[in-house]
Design an enzyme around this catalytic site. Structure first.
Site, PDB file in Angstrom:
ATOM      1  CG  ASP A 105     -33.839  -1.749 -17.636  1.00  0.00           C
ATOM      2  OD1 ASP A 105     -33.604  -2.418 -16.624  1.00  0.00           O
ATOM      3  OD2 ASP A 105     -33.335  -0.630 -17.848  1.00  0.00           O
ATOM      4  CE  LYS A 109     -21.096   6.629  -5.645  1.00  0.00           C
ATOM      5  NZ  LYS A 109     -21.585   7.939  -6.087  1.00  0.00           N
TER       6      LYS A 109
END
Length: 1021
Positions: free
Chosen positions: A196, A357
């Site tokens: 990741d 957002k």
């Protein structure tokens, strides 16, 4: 209520005496897990859920494939071979027994006349009984004790990881955690590393950098063109007019950041994400997302401070120190599918506003107003610089629109069936026709030594893939920073934008053809994806320079010069997004697997690094599964720090969890936990390498010593009429694998270090020596088996020839005619067994490189224990035994010199072939590890170390790199050199200390008495 572990769907009816019941939705946000602490309220009403068969343990119980290492699979295959050998031996001896007994004289000798019942016994039953008897006699060839020793080695060996002080992190005061010990050796076989990005390669410690509002960039403090800008300063990077309207939109943007989040504020002294107000009060921001903490803290530095949520009202403080209150009407929570979140608030004036957002790809398509092009340009620029970006938009709702929205949301929230789908439909309807305000940029710094770790893994032959949900530009910048991609890397893109211009079929074929055409003329390193005949590594010391040159088959000078010609070799990288991956993974219309997968795998196989961006958690697991199931069946490792990485951690052969800031889901579901990504280097290159070497030797050694042990028993049947007479005493049969030979190999498998820890860490290339399960291949297995057979033949017939020219005495014993020495079958077996125990123990001693007092104590102590036990077992009449056939046998055997000579001679003959083989292979076909061992041994012999004087060289040549490039045919030498001292310098030392080196910059004066290199060992004359 849906009986699932990670979701909850319910509804509660609140009854009042005079009013109608009010229905409230219940979801996963209302669930309190065990260990939750009550805060911000005095009391709550609760009910126990998920009890009995609905508990997490019961619901989560499902059959899943157990992770098994490659070593364990090889052990099982070898065991099947030895089981076939056992059955073959039993069948052969059974058939030969009946052939032997076909002669009546042999079947019924005068001293063993059969009874009538024995003559009438069923032949088939008798032969089956004999077969089982031979199976019992030869069953010791199956190393049952090996599995016990392997489990002990894995369990005890796992503590060496937990005890490693170098992998302890002082920041979080935690060290590595081993959740399973079954995969220790698998750490030394990894071929693909899936990592990741956020929280793994980066620190997951977000810092607000800037915000862009309609093209105007606002920062707290920055320098542009030599001028310093402080709080509320505006740096206009993109030409755009300013005025009253722009000021209003700026204030609206800051209010959006203060309101559109799920941050809670605490008044405590200590906590994560603790921030200090200017008035000295401590304010603690708590949120499940570090990004939200960074945005709230960043906008506070720009003048707008989020204070608290009280009585469903959100309070913030504006730059004029005025408190603004907004009623929180709805929260549209973030999810990985929408990749955005929204809040609906009502101001004091009664205006209802939706603030939203999210990622640029999820916001831009829903925008109908705003300076989209300017904001998109800034977002792309920030992404290229490696910053995490979020876009902010808003929408004003009328009372009628909000009433309609409220009704739809309530109906969806109260639904007990398909609640998630209905909520997603309502969210999609609400979050539309937005007015774009701007974007934010947050920096997530790279972890310490992350680039060094990635580089070391690639040199070790591992393919490193980065799987992230971030946008392509941000992730690509991080990949360059961590050295997954280099400036010389040729990048290929498999993105949605390219697929729109050209079909997926054509793009895949073009990429595959391009890579094959460009790489066809150059040899390729199948491990690292790099081309050429040399190893591209940084040389950190004198012996590694010579080491790599020796491996490459080049002279040290030629190998050194190859560092400056790396541009001649191809290095490929691939970038793919989640949408394109979905098309590749999509099955064909006829139901078969898509042929795109094979093309995709072939392209990836030729790339040294792969970046997968915009990935959903499920797609991460699909990528890992795709690589696992490829035709090479490589060993995969997945590493992550958050709950979205759990799927790929469980899917990979080895799962590594980072003890990060996104909870402990990844750590709890992983096989190993480490504090930081940098610790992966030592975990694989040192611990993994050691574990594999040790357990591979353990497995082969167990099969070898069991062949040595039981094959003389098989040969003995040819000399005892296949009567199932054992060669060894029962005590020896029992204690051979339990006491006499067990502890030395166990200690070896725990403490062996064929090369030093520092050498393994500094030379990742050594990891390739053990790749592909090379030490447990069939070739190695057959060699160890035939070595065991050879030694067994030497034991048996060597002892047999001692009986030559012997006569039978009246009591049935054999006596050497010229030595007056008594020999019986137990003396013969004891002689064979003594040679056996000493040979297999000394064989292990010859293979041991790292000796400690523990090794000496166990190795020689086991031999001493055998001798003492044999003396006691045969020298004392034990009252609890009905008969004692070994009485005085061992002393009788050792009472004459020929027995001693025979033992020494047979041990020497048995060990000689293996010693000769190792010497020849080391001289003719040495591995990289053996080459480095020889170099280290030579250095140790010559006492070469940093700051130690060397012997005077024949001549000394000195020149710097620039001088060498311009004057390749010239060199300056000083034949009167007397002493050379080696010191390690870095590149900056030449510029920072010109007086020390008598040079300035890259200039090398003709009278300088040193060799000038960019970095590494400095040789001064």
């Amino acid at each position: 209520m849906v009986n699932q572990v990670l979701s909850f769907v319910g509804r509660i009816n609140i009854y009042h005496e005079t009013e109608e019941p009010i229905a409230r939705p219940l979801g996963s946000e209302n669930v309190l897990l065990r260990g939750a602490t009550l805060k911000n309220t005095q009391s709550i009403y609760g009910v126990a859920i998920y009890t009995g068969m609905e508990t997490k343990m019961a619901l989560n119980y499902q059959s899943k494939s157990q992770k098994r290492s490659a070593v364990e699979k090889s052990m099982n295959m070898f065991l099947i071979v030895y089981l076939c050998i056992l059955i073959s031996k039993a069948l052969i001896t059974t058939v030969l027994k009946y052939l032997w007994q076909s002669d009546s004289v042999r079947d019924e000798p005068w001293f063993n006349i059969k009874t009538q019942a024995e003559r009438q016994r069923n032949k088939f039953l008798s032969s089956f009984t004999d077969f089982l008897a031979f199976m019992v006699l030869f069953n010791y060839i199956i190393p049952v004790s090996m599995y016990v020793t392997v489990e002990m080695q894995k369990f005890l060996g796992s503590y060496f990881i937990s005890w490693d002080e170098e992998m302890f992190d002082d920041e979080i005061c935690e060290g590595p955690i081993v959740n399973t010990s079954d995969l220790n050796e698998e750490l030394g076989q990894v071929e693909y590393v899936f990592t990741d990005k956020t929280g793994t390669l980066t620190e997951n410690n977000m810092e607000f950098i800037e915000c862009c509002i309609d093209g105007h960039v606002h920062v707290q403090h920055s320098i542009s063109n030599g001028q310093s800008f402080y709080s509320n300063a505006v740096i206009d990077f993109i030409d755009a007019p300013t005025g009253i309207a722009d000021q209003e939109r700026k204030e609206l943007f800051f209010r959006a950041l203060c309101l559109c989040h799920t941050v809670q504020v605490k008044r405590e002294d200590e906590n994560d994400y603790q921030k200090q107000h200017q008035d000295g009060r401590s304010s603690v921001y708590i949120s499940s997302s570090p990004d939200e903490i960074a945005l709230v803290e960043g906008v506070k530095r720009l003048g707008y401070t989020f204070l608290q949520v009280k009585d469903n009202f959100m309070e913030l403080e504006n730059p004029e120190a005025e408190i603004e209150r907004y009623e929180l009407l709805q929260i549209l929570n973030f999810d990985s599918v929408r990749r955005r979140m929204s809040v609906i608030v009502r101001s004091i004036t009664g205006e209802i506003i939706l603030f939203c957002k999210g990622a640029d790809l999820s916001i831009f398509p829903r925008v109908k107003a705003g300076k989209l092009d300017l904001v998109r340009q800034r977002v792309q620029q920030n992404a290229v610089e490696g910053l995490r970006t979020l876009c902010v938009a808003y929408k004003v709702l009328t009372s009628e629109e909000y009433d309609n929205v409220h009704t739809r949301l309530q109906n969806a929230k109260l639904a007990l069936q398909e609640r998630d789908r209905k909520l997603a439909e309502v969210y999609d309807l609400i979050e539309n026709d937005l007015d774009l305000l701007g974007a934010t940029a947050v920096e997530d710094r790279l972890q310490d030594k992350a680039a060094e770790t990635v580089e070391a893994l690639q040199k070790a032959g591992m393919k490193v893939w980065v799987l992230t949900g971030d946008k392509m530009e941000t992730a690509a910048a991080t990949c360059y920073a961590c050295k997954l991609f280099r400036r010389s890397t040729q990048l290929f893109e498999l993105t949605t934008k390219r697929i729109e211009e050209q079909s997926l079929h054509d793009v895949l074929f073009d990429l595959n053809r391009t890579i094959i055409r460009q790489s066809g003329s150059l040899p390729r390193d199948t491990y690292s994806g790099e081309y050429g005949t040399f190893v591209k590594v940084h040389r950190h010391s004198h012996f590694t320079d010579h080491f790599y040159a020796t491996i490459d088959g080049l002279s040290p000078r030629t190998a050194s010069e190859t560092r400056f010609s790396q541009h001649d070799f191809h290095d490929y990288g691939l970038i793919i997004d989640g949408t394109t991956l979905s098309l590749i993974m999509k099955p064909a219309e006829n139901g078969s697997s898509s042929n795109y997968k094979d093309l995709f795998l072939e392209i990836c196989h030729n790339c040294s690094g792969v970046l997968c961006c915009r990935m959903a958690p499920l797609q991460k697991a699909q990528i890992v599964k795709l690589i696992k199931s490829s035709k090479e069946h490589p060993i995969t490792l997945a590493i992550g720090d958050g709950a979205n990485d759990v799927s790929m951690i469980l899917e990979a052969h080895v799962g590594i969890g980072i003890l990060g800031k996104e909870g402990r889901q990844a750590a709890r579901n992983s096989d190993y936990c480490i504090p930081k990504f940098k610790h992966l280097k030592k975990l694989l290159l040192v611990h993994g390498h050691y574990y594999y070497i040790r357990i591979a030797q353990l497995v082969q050694y167990f099969f070898y010593k069991n062949v040595c042990f039981i094959f003389p028993q098989f040969l003995y049947q040819f000399f005892c009429g296949f009567s199932q007479q054992p060669l060894y005493d029962t005590a020896y049969l029992t204690l051979y694998n339990i006491s006499f030979t067990s502890l030395p190999i166990l200690l070896y498998s725990l403490m062996e270090q064929h090369i030093s820890i520092d050498a393994l860490r500094r030379n990742p290339l050594l990891y390739r020596d053990v790749a592909k399960n090379s030490l447990l291949c069939w070739k190695s297995f057959i060699y160890w088996t035939f070595l065991g057979v050879f030694d067994a033949v030497v034991f048996f017939f060597g002892a047999y020839f001692i009986f030559d020219n012997s006569t039978m005495t009246s009591n049935g014993q054999l006596m050497r005619a010229n030595l007056n020495m008594m020999f019986g079958n137990w003396t013969f077996g004891t002689l064979v067994f003594t040679v056996l125990v000493f040979t297999v123990t000394l064989k292990l001693a010859l293979d041991t490189h790292h000796w400690t007092w523990v090794n000496h104590f166990v190795m020689w102590g086991s031999l001493l224990f055998y001798i003492i036990f044999s003396f006691l077992w045969g020298g004392i009449i034990w009252p609890f035994l009905n008969y004692q056939r070994m009485y005085y046998v061992f002393m009788q055997m050792l009472s004459t010199g020929p027995a001693w000579l025979g033992i020494i001679l047979l041990i020497t003959i048995s060990l000689l072939p293996d010693v000769v083989k190792k010497v020849l292979c080391r001289q003719l076909w040495p591995t990289a590890t053996e080459k480095l061992q020889d170099i280290l041994r030579q250095i140790k012999k010559d006492h070469v170390s940093e700051f130690s004087p060397l012997a005077p060289p024949q001549s000394s040549t000195y020149t710097n790199n620039i001088y060498r490039r311009h004057q390749q045919t010239k060199s300056i030498s000083t034949p009167d050199s007397r002493k050379v001292t080696h010191t390690y310098w870095v590149e900056d030392d030449y510029c920072n200390n010109p007086s020390l080196f008598d040079c300035s910059g890259n200039h090398c004066p003709s009278d300088a008495r040193y060799i000038f290199v960019p970095s590494g060992l400095e040789t001064t004359v």
